[in-house]
Design a protein around this motif. Structure first.
Motif, PDB file in Angstrom:
ATOM      1  N   TRP A 209       0.829  -1.208   0.000  1.00  0.00           N
ATOM      2  CA  TRP A 209       0.000   0.000   0.000  1.00  0.00           C
ATOM      3  C   TRP A 209       0.866   1.262   0.000  1.00  0.00           C
ATOM      4  CZ3 TRP A 209      -3.955  -1.675   4.321  1.00  0.00           C
ATOM      5  CH2 TRP A 209      -4.981  -2.432   3.733  1.00  0.00           C
ATOM      6  N   PHE A 210       1.843   1.294   0.901  1.00  0.00           N
ATOM      7  CA  PHE A 210       2.706   2.476   0.980  1.00  0.00           C
ATOM      8  C   PHE A 210       3.453   2.696  -0.338  1.00  0.00           C
ATOM      9  CE2 PHE A 210       3.063   1.573   5.787  1.00  0.00           C
ATOM     10  CZ  PHE A 210       1.959   2.361   6.053  1.00  0.00           C
ATOM     11  N   ALA A 225       3.975  -3.260  16.572  1.00  0.00           N
ATOM     12  CA  ALA A 225       3.536  -3.296  15.174  1.00  0.00           C
ATOM     13  C   ALA A 225       3.180  -1.897  14.691  1.00  0.00           C
ATOM     14  CB  ALA A 225       2.347  -4.238  15.021  1.00  0.00           C
ATOM     15  N   GLY A 226       2.545  -1.109  15.546  1.00  0.00           N
ATOM     16  CA  GLY A 226       2.191   0.259  15.171  1.00  0.00           C
ATOM     17  C   GLY A 226       3.412   1.113  14.900  1.00  0.00           C
ATOM     18  N   LYS A 227       4.448   0.962  15.734  1.00  0.00           N
ATOM     19  CA  LYS A 227       5.677   1.727  15.518  1.00  0.00           C
ATOM     20  C   LYS A 227       6.354   1.327  14.208  1.00  0.00           C
ATOM     21  CE  LYS A 227       6.774   2.659  20.379  1.00  0.00           C
ATOM     22  NZ  LYS A 227       7.728   2.411  21.495  1.00  0.00           N
ATOM     23  N   GLN A 232       7.490   2.683   8.454  1.00  0.00           N
ATOM     24  CA  GLN A 232       7.311   2.412   7.031  1.00  0.00           C
ATOM     25  C   GLN A 232       6.615   3.587   6.336  1.00  0.00           C
ATOM     26  OE1 GLN A 232       5.534  -1.813   7.641  1.00  0.00           O
ATOM     27  NE2 GLN A 232       6.258  -1.791   5.536  1.00  0.00           N
ATOM     28  N   ALA A 233       5.579   4.099   6.995  1.00  0.00           N
ATOM     29  CA  ALA A 233       4.788   5.179   6.407  1.00  0.00           C
ATOM     30  C   ALA A 233       5.599   6.456   6.239  1.00  0.00           C
ATOM     31  CB  ALA A 233       3.552   5.454   7.261  1.00  0.00           C
ATOM     32  N   ALA A 234       6.628   6.626   7.080  1.00  0.00           N
ATOM     33  CA  ALA A 234       7.420   7.852   7.030  1.00  0.00           C
ATOM     34  C   ALA A 234       8.135   8.015   5.693  1.00  0.00           C
ATOM     35  CB  ALA A 234       8.435   7.859   8.174  1.00  0.00           C
ATOM     36  N   PRO A 239      -0.089   9.388   5.881  1.00  0.00           N
ATOM     37  CA  PRO A 239      -0.654   9.589   7.221  1.00  0.00           C
ATOM     38  C   PRO A 239      -1.185   8.286   7.798  1.00  0.00           C
ATOM     39  CG  PRO A 239      -2.113  10.491   5.543  1.00  0.00           C
ATOM     40  CD  PRO A 239      -0.859  10.090   4.837  1.00  0.00           C
ATOM     41  N   VAL A 240      -1.099   8.164   9.113  1.00  0.00           N
ATOM     42  CA  VAL A 240      -1.569   6.962   9.798  1.00  0.00           C
ATOM     43  C   VAL A 240      -2.407   7.346  11.008  1.00  0.00           C
ATOM     44  CG1 VAL A 240       0.373   5.509   9.079  1.00  0.00           C
ATOM     45  CG2 VAL A 240       0.547   6.818  11.198  1.00  0.00           C
TER      46      VAL A 240
END
Length: 533
Positions: A209-210, A225-227, A232-234, A239-240
């Motif tokens: 997705w990213f 997992a969130g971190k 990854q999103a950075a 945005p997350v």
């Protein structure tokens, strides 16, 4: 026994954690198809966003009807996939989904319709501002196994009512519920490609997705997992919104109704086999009522029944844990507590054949220390740890120590005092004389502080998280230039000083003097041509 397995043909088998039997088998999604899937989603989203809120709501209403008509089948699917009891699934999964359809369909337009903003100063009295909330585009949702239906479905409805397309990846432990969600959404008769369900590894799906341009990710799961997902999103500045769990405290004051408080503690601590990020894990009780409270809660704990029960699962109170890994964590936390001096005051009783499933008795602990795992970490299981405190201030200090800050509760006969204490608890949600229900309130924002995550779902705040705020500003007057535009000269400098004194005068005299100087300058500056040789 494992909770989920992959076959040689790249399929995922859903195993009932209460019985060890297979529930369903789903094919994994070929992630090479993600770019094409996103392209189809964007095409469908453009058509969907062009619909009115009333038109979108009509599709959501079809989903609600499906949920109500097939409530028992859906509760059975959730129960068999997750391990919770049939009653639990009906109360905390199916019912909140129907309520979510009703609230978001009825309120999205009020929250998201364009709104005018008044000028903030007389200096901008000639300006008008409109704020719109535009769809993000394609929203990705990665959901957990503890509430495999209600958590993702509420976010799906929010995203759709805001005008987005949705791609969903449910937890690997509960893929059968993802298929059930497909059927619910299909009943809504959405444009082809607007909603898609992907099966496979959460990290791999998120990576795809990213890489290929998801517009926002909504994730519910563990802190680690969130971190990882946020890191990854950075790389793509995606945005997350992250909801990452809790170690939620309950404070029982000396003036509390102990019958209600002990009933509430049993529910909020043991429901869903304790696998609720908003459930009670730590209980701080003022000394004068500590013994009475523990005695009441111990009796209620011993009266509870855990196990598979009969086929309809309505004769048991607590089902199984969902994964073997979570069972090991609960066992580790109990062993750690006992090794450090804790005592088991009471446990629930087994009903039926508990040997085949991932069952763990509801367990009440006392004799706590601050370094016990169940006190300082999220247990996510049916362990309730009770500690005696001298007063409310000590309870507050202990409650706020945690790095997790999702929900909390205060139990008291004085609502005013309860609200005052609630305001000082460092959590996203605090309830008074109740616990573990606000996730079902569609109108109330859901989320936490500290390492419990960032962002909010549910309520107006959740709808706004599904949009881009868009400002459109225009001028009411046919001015040629603004006050601060070129050319730069002494007159412009003095004009800006007079504007500042007009907006923030020391006294009436200064305001009058500034306004008399500013007015003719504004007329010359804004309405005359800029003569250039």
């Amino acid at each position: 026994m494992t909770d989920v397995t992959s076959s040689a043909s790249n399929s995922v088998i859903d195993i009932n954690p209460a019985t060890g039997t297979a529930v369903a088998e789903l094919n994994e999604t070929d992630l090479a198809s993600v770019p094409e899937r996103l392209a189809r989603a964007r095409q469908a989203q453009r058509r969907w966003a062009a619909k009115s809120f009333k038109e979108r709501a009509s599709h959501i209403d079809l989903m609600r009807r499906y949920l109500v008509d097939r409530a028992e089948d859906l509760a059975r699917t959730v129960s068999e996939s997750n391990g919770k009891t049939r009653i639990d699934a009906l109360a905390t999964e199916v019912l909140p989904c129907a309520l979510a359809c009703q609230w978001y369909a009825g309120n999205a337009e009020k929250v998201l319709r364009p709104a005018m903003r008044r000028p903030g100063s007389l200096l901008f009295a000639n300006k008008r501002t409109q704020v719109s909330h535009l769809p993000l585009g394609v929203v990705g949702i990665i959901s957990p196994w503890n509430y495999p239906l209600s958590i993702p479905f509420g976010e799906i409805v929010m995203a759709l009512m805001a005008g987005n397309a949705v791609q969903l990846k449910v937890a690997a432990a509960t893929p059968a519920v993802g298929r059930a969600i497909e059927h619910i959404v299909s009943a809504g008769e959405l444009p082809e490609g607007l909603f898609q369900h992907l099966v496979g590894s959460g990290s791999k799906v998120a990576g795809a997705w990213f890489e290929h341009g998801i517009d926002k990710l909504f994730f519910t799961g563990s802190v680690n997992a969130g971190k990882t997902l946020m890191a990854q999103a950075a790389h793509t500045l995606t945005p997350v919104s992250l909801e990452l769990g809790g170690n939620d405290p309950m404070i029982v004051l000396a003036d509390a109704d102990l019958e209600r408080a002990s009933n509430g503690a049993a529910w909020a601590g043991y429901q869903n086999a304790g696998q609720s990020c908003g459930g009670v894990e730590r209980i701080y009780v003022e000394a004068p009522v500590y013994d009475d409270f523990v005695e009441r809660l111990a009796k209620k704990t011993r009266a509870l029944r855990h196990g598979p029960g009969h086929a309809d699962q309505v004769n048991v109170d607590i089902g199984s844990l969902t994964t073997e890994g979570q069972l090991r964590t609960v066992q580790q936390h109990l062993e750690d507590a006992l090794a450090k001096g804790a005592r088991i005051e009471a446990q629930s009783q087994p009903v039926g054949d508990v040997e085949k499933g991932l069952f763990f008795p509801a367990t009440l602990l006392t004799g706590l220390r601050d370094d016990m795992l169940t006190v300082c970490e999220e247990t996510f299981g049916p362990l309730l740890a009770v500690e005696k405190v001298d007063n409310a201030e000590q309870a507050l200090e202990k409650a706020n120590r945690s790095n997790l800050a999702l929900t909390s509760s205060v139990w008291t006969g004085d609502n005013k005092r309860g609200r005052a204490l609630a305001a000082r608890l460092e959590t996203g949600v605090t309830t008074i004389n109740d616990h573990l229900y606000t996730h079902g309130l569609s109108e109330a924002p859901w989320g936490g502080w500290k390492e419990s995550g960032i962002g909010r779902t549910h309520g107006p705040e959740g709808l706004l998280e599904m949009t881009h705020p868009k400002v459109i500003n225009w001028d009411l007057l046919p001015a040629k230039r603004n006050l601060w535009w070129y050319p730069a000269d002494r007159a412009t400098y003095k004009g800006l000083l007079n504007a500042l004194r007009f907006a923030f005068p020391k006294n009436a005299g200064q305001w009058l003097g500034a306004s008399l100087k500013l007015t003719p300058f504004l007329i010359r500056k804004m309405f005359s041509r800029w003569k250039v040789d």
